[in-house]
Design a protein around this motif. Structure first.
Motif, PDB file in Angstrom:
ATOM      1  N   TYR A   3      -3.877  -3.717  11.219  1.00 34.42           N
ATOM      2  CA  TYR A   3      -5.203  -2.313  11.652  1.00 34.42           C
ATOM      3  C   TYR A   3      -5.503  -2.718  12.421  1.00 34.42           C
ATOM      4  CZ  TYR A   3      -5.912  -2.360   6.224  1.00 34.42           C
ATOM      5  OH  TYR A   3      -5.847  -1.765   4.796  1.00 34.42           O
ATOM      6  N   ARG A  62       9.333   0.447   5.742  1.00 40.64           N
ATOM      7  CA  ARG A  62       7.551  -0.398   6.495  1.00 40.64           C
ATOM      8  C   ARG A  62       7.998  -1.538   7.181  1.00 40.64           C
ATOM      9  NH1 ARG A  62       7.036   2.156   1.196  1.00 40.64           N
ATOM     10  NH2 ARG A  62       4.729   4.551   1.445  1.00 40.64           N
ATOM     11  N   GLU A  88       9.759   5.077  12.181  1.00 42.01           N
ATOM     12  CA  GLU A  88       9.075   6.029  12.025  1.00 42.01           C
ATOM     13  C   GLU A  88       8.641   5.049  10.410  1.00 42.01           C
ATOM     14  OE1 GLU A  88       8.141   8.697  12.885  1.00 42.01           O
ATOM     15  OE2 GLU A  88       8.737   8.232  14.675  1.00 42.01           O
ATOM     16  N   THR A  89       8.116   5.363   9.983  1.00 40.91           N
ATOM     17  CA  THR A  89       7.245   4.839   8.340  1.00 40.91           C
ATOM     18  C   THR A  89       6.812   6.258   7.564  1.00 40.91           C
ATOM     19  OG1 THR A  89       5.269   4.922   8.699  1.00 40.91           O
ATOM     20  CG2 THR A  89       6.328   3.018   9.597  1.00 40.91           C
ATOM     21  N   PRO A  90       6.829   6.073   5.595  1.00 40.20           N
ATOM     22  CA  PRO A  90       6.346   7.023   5.924  1.00 40.20           C
ATOM     23  C   PRO A  90       4.984   7.676   6.011  1.00 40.20           C
ATOM     24  CG  PRO A  90       7.625   5.130   4.170  1.00 40.20           C
ATOM     25  CD  PRO A  90       7.106   4.759   5.528  1.00 40.20           C
ATOM     26  N   GLU A  91       4.516   6.377   6.699  1.00 35.22           N
ATOM     27  CA  GLU A  91       2.592   7.384   6.886  1.00 35.22           C
ATOM     28  C   GLU A  91       3.026   7.557   8.259  1.00 35.22           C
ATOM     29  OE1 GLU A  91       3.750   3.838   5.181  1.00 35.22           O
ATOM     30  OE2 GLU A  91       3.019   4.698   3.567  1.00 35.22           O
ATOM     31  N   GLY A  92       3.634   8.147   9.188  1.00 39.45           N
ATOM     32  CA  GLY A  92       4.188   8.345  10.398  1.00 39.45           C
ATOM     33  C   GLY A  92       4.486   7.447  11.520  1.00 39.45           C
ATOM     34  N   ARG A 139       4.633   4.303  14.246  1.00 38.69           N
ATOM     35  CA  ARG A 139       3.892   3.090  14.348  1.00 38.69           C
ATOM     36  C   ARG A 139       4.600   2.327  15.001  1.00 38.69           C
ATOM     37  NH1 ARG A 139       1.896  -1.463  10.160  1.00 38.69           N
ATOM     38  NH2 ARG A 139       0.947  -1.786  11.973  1.00 38.69           N
ATOM     39  N   ALA A 177      -1.875  -3.601   0.523  1.00 37.48           N
ATOM     40  CA  ALA A 177      -2.845  -2.586  -0.480  1.00 37.48           C
ATOM     41  C   ALA A 177      -3.886  -2.679  -1.255  1.00 37.48           C
ATOM     42  CB  ALA A 177      -1.685  -2.177  -1.955  1.00 37.48           C
TER      43      ALA A 177
END
Ligand code: PMV
Length: 322
Positions: free
Chosen positions: A20, A131, A165-169, A171, A204
């Motif tokens: 976070y 990731r 580049e991660t699957p979530e954008g 970082r 998760a």
């Protein structure tokens, strides 16, 4: 023939909160992974024919990073780390393989530890579907004490930035070094529960908890504050306060549900002989860590309580050619 070594790591502060954007502090440990490569007539790994699909870290380094077209290699691996225990064994393997292959291909070029950290991170990301935080690979490559965070942390020395580049954008992280005190009477003792640490599942689980109970973000912020004060105490060499911060950090990790009975039982077994104790890494299994002036006694208590101990100095050297 070339042999390289890269150490494992122990997160002292900030696991989960780093997801976070809070800082995390990790130190390299004495144990790690040694890779020996030598030219051969066929590709062999640990005495068996090498199957690239079963070893994505190694094949990524050979083919994608180095674009290696030389003679087949015989690769031997010696690991002093428990695997899937949160000690960074796959990062140490990637770094060690990267260092060995660099030395074979470019024998006259000194090993650049920042490039190696990037190679290791790329191998981890490739094997983990994009990731991977750079914490394990940077700590293993650089050695010492490494601070990873969304922003540069005051009082640390900036080394490099990493983006992925991660699957979530996209970082990005800032990787800094922190100075470690010259103390020769304090060790860390890791205690492996024997249960593999399910990092993805634990991360998760924390995300779901925060969605259900948004006030749990207070614990995440508190971990960030504890991490900063623990880091200050560490650079001042005030090991009692470092231990105190570790205990507080563990309380917050418990609040976000990442401890487990096996970790708690190892912690209870050693807390009387420790300056501080906490889980280290993702939790839900994996390892706990004790900061102590009595490493032999702590190691014995861990064994008696059913765990596997590993004693280390704080922040030994980084990756190297042997
Ligand atoms: O168990 P490890 O060493 O992979 O540590 C995971 C640390 C987390 O903060 C839980 C996850 C992460 O990506 O930083």
């Amino acid at each position: 023939m070339v042999t390289a070594f890269a150490p494992g790591k122990c997160i002292l502060f900030g696991e989960h909160a780093v997801v976070y954007g809070q800082p995390a502090v990790a130190v390299s440990i004495d144990a790690g992974v040694e890779v020996t490569i030598r030219e051969s007539n066929s590709w062999i790994l640990e005495g068996m024919p090498f199957e690239p699909s079963r070893h994505p870290h190694i094949s990524h380094i050979i083919n994608d990073i180095f674009d290696y077209t030389g003679k087949p290699l015989k690769i031997d691996i010696k690991s002093g780390l428990f695997s899937a225990a949160g000690l960074g064994s796959s990062a140490a393997l990637s770094n060690s393989m990267g260092a060995a292959l660099h030395q074979l291909v470019n024998p006259d070029e000194p090993l650049d530890l920042i490039s190696l950290a990037r190679i290791g991170h790329s191998a981890e990301a490739n094997a983990q579907k994009g990731r991977a935080s750079p914490t394990d690979t940077a700590t293993s490559a650089l050695g010492g004490c490494v601070v990873v965070s969304g922003e540069r942390v005051k009082g640390t020395q900036h080394v490099f930035d990493a983006t992925l580049e991660t699957p979530e954008g996209s970082r990005s992280w800032s990787i800094c070094r922190a100075s470690l005190p010259q103390v020769d009477d304090t060790w860390i003792v890791l205690g492996f529960t024997g249960i593999g640490s399910p990092t993805g599942r634990m991360v998760a689980g924390v995300a779901e908890l925060i969605e259900r109970e948004p006030q749990k973000m207070d614990d995440i912020r508190a971990i960030g504050e504890i991490t900063s004060s623990g880091l200050d105490s560490l650079s001042e060499g005030d090991m009692e306060s470092v231990g105190f911060a570790m205990n507080s950090c563990h309380e917050k990790l418990r609040n976000i549900g990442v401890s487990c009975p096996e970790i708690e039982s190892l912690i209870s077994a050693v807390e009387n002989h420790s300056l501080g104790t906490k889980l280290t890494g993702a939790g839900g299994g994996g390892c706990m860590v004790s900061l102590t002036r009595h490493p032999r006694r702590v190691a014995e208590c861990i064994e008696i309580a059913g765990g596997k101990p590993l004693v280390s100095k704080l922040g030994s050297g980084g990756a190297r050619i042997l």
